[in-house]
Write a protein that holds these residues in place. Structure first.
Motif, short mmCIF file in Angstrom:
data_model
loop_
_atom_site.label_atom_id
_atom_site.label_comp_id
_atom_site.label_asym_id
_atom_site.label_seq_id
_atom_site.Cartn_x
_atom_site.Cartn_y
_atom_site.Cartn_z
N UNK A 185 1.20 -1.42 -0.12
CA UNK A 185 -0.47 -0.51 -0.16
C UNK A 185 0.67 1.46 0.29
N UNK A 186 1.47 1.42 0.84
CA UNK A 186 2.67 2.84 1.08
C UNK A 186 3.98 1.69 0.13
N UNK A 187 4.29 1.42 -1.22
CA UNK A 187 5.05 1.16 -2.00
C UNK A 187 5.60 2.27 -3.14
N UNK A 188 4.50 3.57 -3.08
CA UNK A 188 4.76 4.37 -3.71
C UNK A 188 5.10 5.92 -3.18
N UNK A 189 5.15 6.15 -1.82
CA UNK A 189 5.06 6.60 -1.21
C UNK A 189 6.43 7.40 -0.48
N UNK A 190 6.99 7.85 -0.89
CA UNK A 190 9.17 8.48 -0.65
C UNK A 190 9.24 8.46 0.32
N UNK A 191 9.97 8.52 1.07
CA UNK A 191 10.18 8.78 2.55
C UNK A 191 10.98 9.75 3.05
N UNK A 192 10.98 10.53 3.59
CA UNK A 192 11.55 11.92 3.54
C UNK A 192 13.04 11.19 4.29
N UNK A 217 -2.63 19.20 -6.13
CA UNK A 217 -2.01 19.34 -5.05
C UNK A 217 -0.76 18.29 -4.53
N UNK A 218 0.54 18.72 -4.23
CA UNK A 218 1.78 18.01 -4.70
C UNK A 218 1.90 16.77 -3.87
N UNK A 219 1.08 17.84 -1.98
CA UNK A 219 1.05 17.26 -0.98
C UNK A 219 -0.22 16.04 -0.77
N UNK A 220 -0.48 16.40 -2.18
CA UNK A 220 -1.87 14.57 -1.62
C UNK A 220 -1.91 13.98 -2.74
N UNK A 221 -0.35 13.45 -3.65
CA UNK A 221 0.26 12.74 -4.19
C UNK A 221 0.45 12.02 -3.50
N UNK A 264 4.34 12.45 -2.57
CA UNK A 264 4.56 13.24 -1.25
C UNK A 264 3.54 13.02 0.36
N UNK A 265 2.75 12.31 0.29
CA UNK A 265 2.09 12.11 1.67
C UNK A 265 3.33 12.20 3.02
N UNK A 266 3.55 12.32 2.78
CA UNK A 266 4.33 12.97 3.93
C UNK A 266 4.86 14.78 4.07
N UNK A 267 4.92 14.58 3.40
CA UNK A 267 5.14 16.73 2.73
C UNK A 267 4.00 17.21 4.01
N UNK A 268 4.20 18.89 4.81
CA UNK A 268 4.04 19.24 5.50
C UNK A 268 3.83 19.90 5.10
N UNK A 269 5.16 21.03 4.63
CA UNK A 269 5.32 22.12 3.95
C UNK A 269 6.17 22.35 2.77
N UNK A 270 6.20 23.90 2.16
CA UNK A 270 6.62 24.02 0.78
C UNK A 270 7.70 24.87 1.27
N UNK A 271 8.62 24.29 1.31
CA UNK A 271 9.99 25.58 2.35
C UNK A 271 10.58 26.26 1.08
N UNK A 328 12.15 22.36 12.56
CA UNK A 328 11.65 21.29 12.98
C UNK A 328 11.96 20.11 12.45
N UNK A 329 11.19 18.94 12.50
CA UNK A 329 11.50 17.81 11.73
C UNK A 329 10.81 17.50 10.42
N UNK A 330 9.53 18.82 10.34
CA UNK A 330 8.07 18.50 9.04
C UNK A 330 9.53 17.93 8.41
N UNK A 331 8.29 17.02 7.40
CA UNK A 331 8.61 17.18 6.18
C UNK A 331 8.41 17.82 5.34
N UNK A 332 9.44 17.95 3.69
CA UNK A 332 9.27 19.25 3.50
C UNK A 332 9.50 19.35 2.05
N UNK A 333 8.29 20.09 0.53
CA UNK A 333 9.52 20.36 -0.25
C UNK A 333 10.49 21.29 -0.34
N UNK A 334 11.40 21.46 -1.65
CA UNK A 334 12.26 21.98 -1.36
C UNK A 334 11.86 23.13 -2.03
#
Length: 356
Positions: A19-26, A101-105, A108-115, A141-147
């Motif tokens: 189920x998580x095969x397409x989710x990329x780790x942070x 939205x990229x955070x809904x794909x 990038x399910x782990x992403x919280x912010x666009x930095x 902090x510990x937030x997962x982000x897109x840079x």
């Protein structure tokens, strides 16, 4: 009984992995330059990092004098506020136009912010593909982000012709933030990172923020490539060239059929920068319907892509994502999108015969 329990556990673990095969780790990373950015301005899930402190050594990321103004006296430079405003409006516009939205794909399910990091860099902007955290950098902090990185020097530039030089005020002449944000949408939708489709189409999305009159010149006489060699030499090999931009604009025009009005909410149409300039210069824009259809085709065609070690597409190496071998799938997706328009002309028929 024990064997049955073990089997159930193994099954649940396997199901969860699938189920998580397409989710990329942070990935947790360190960056000495990002450590210099001690200030942050946040807006609706977008964080803009910058500095007002002279560095002990290395690059100086402070804003040039003309970008330090704080006309509304809220303690944040207007340049920084306006970067956040453009990113926020771009995200809302792209979502309203039907892009995911990229955070809904899944990627990038782990992403919280666009930095967005405002730094002294040579390019005007850069968008990064991998979800990351910079926990050692101030305020992250510990937030997962897109840079995304944006140059401090945008307003230090003089643009225009030598006869009519213009000081490059961000709120009037710069759309690079919207451009880089759209790259995040592209990354979230497909791993096929070929510049010849990503760069011109991101530039096309900038026109949602420009005046309609600024579409590329030469469109009235431009003809689509009639062979793979012509496509390769004029578009694939020159992704930032004028013909690449004309190619994607022509596709958009054929697909949209002249329907070039964005139906945006009053909130977006009335969005303003700190100096009162509108973020959306008008509501005229072609291209979103074509790009949405094309990116959906790309996503569908991912299932046709095989890799030597049979890994999932999202897990492919950077080399695999940018490989010229992906061009055939991109061409097939363009042709399928164009076919769906049912536009019929000798020019279109000639392009449709180009061998992927």
């Amino acid at each position: 009984m024990i064997a049955r329990c073990l089997a159930s556990v193994i099954f649940l673990l396997a199901a969860n992995a699938f189920a998580n095969d397409h989710v990329v780790g942070c990935a947790d990373r360190k960056n000495a330059e990002l450590n210099k950015l001690e200030k942050v301005h946040a807006l609706n899930g977008i964080r803009v990092f910058y500095t007002e402190v002279a560095p002990v050594s290395g690059k100086d990321h402070r804003l040039p004098e003309q970008s330090q103004a704080d006309a509304n006296a809220n303690g944040v430079p207007d340049f920084i506020e306006n970067i956040a405003i453009q990113a926020d409006v771009a995200r809302k516009v792209y979502n309203a136009l039907g892009f995911t939205d990229p955070t809904l794909t899944q990627k990038y399910l782990a992403v919280k912010y666009i930095d967005i990091n405002v730094m002294n860099i040579q390019p005007n902007g850069l968008a990064f593909n991998s979800p990351v955290r910079y926990s050692a950098a101030p305020g992250r902090g510990e937030a997962c982000t897109l840079r995304v990185d944006i140059s401090t020097q945008l307003e230090a530039q003089v643009i225009g012709s030598a006869k009519k030089p213009v000081q490059a005020t961000f709120t009037r002449y710069w759309f690079v933030v919207a451009h880089e944000v759209f790259h995040l949408y592209q990354y979230g939708q497909t791993p096929l990172k070929r510049s010849w489709w990503m760069e011109p189409s991101a530039r096309l999305m900038e026109y949602a923020f420009r005046l309609q009159a600024h579409y590329p010149s030469g469109m009235s006489t431009y003809k689509l490539p009639a062979s793979r060699n012509e496509l390769n030499s004029k578009v694939v090999a020159l992704p930032n060239g004028p013909d690449a931009m004309r190619f994607w604009t022509k596709m958009a025009m054929l697909h949209d059929g002249g329907q070039d009005v964005m139906r945006m909410s009053d909130e977006l149409l009335q969005a303003r920068y700190t100096d009162g300039q509108p973020v959306l210069k008008d509501n005229k824009f072609i291209g979103y319907a074509f790009l949405q259809s094309f990116m959906n085709e790309l996503k569908t065609n991912e299932n046709l892509i095989s890799h030597n070690n049979n890994r999932r597409v999202q897990a492919r190496s950077e080399r695999g994502q940018t490989s010229p071998s992906n061009d055939s799938f991109i061409i097939k997706s363009i042709q399928a999108t164009l076919k769906s328009t049912r536009v019929n002309s000798p020019e279109v028929a000639s392009f449709m015969s180009v061998e992927p």
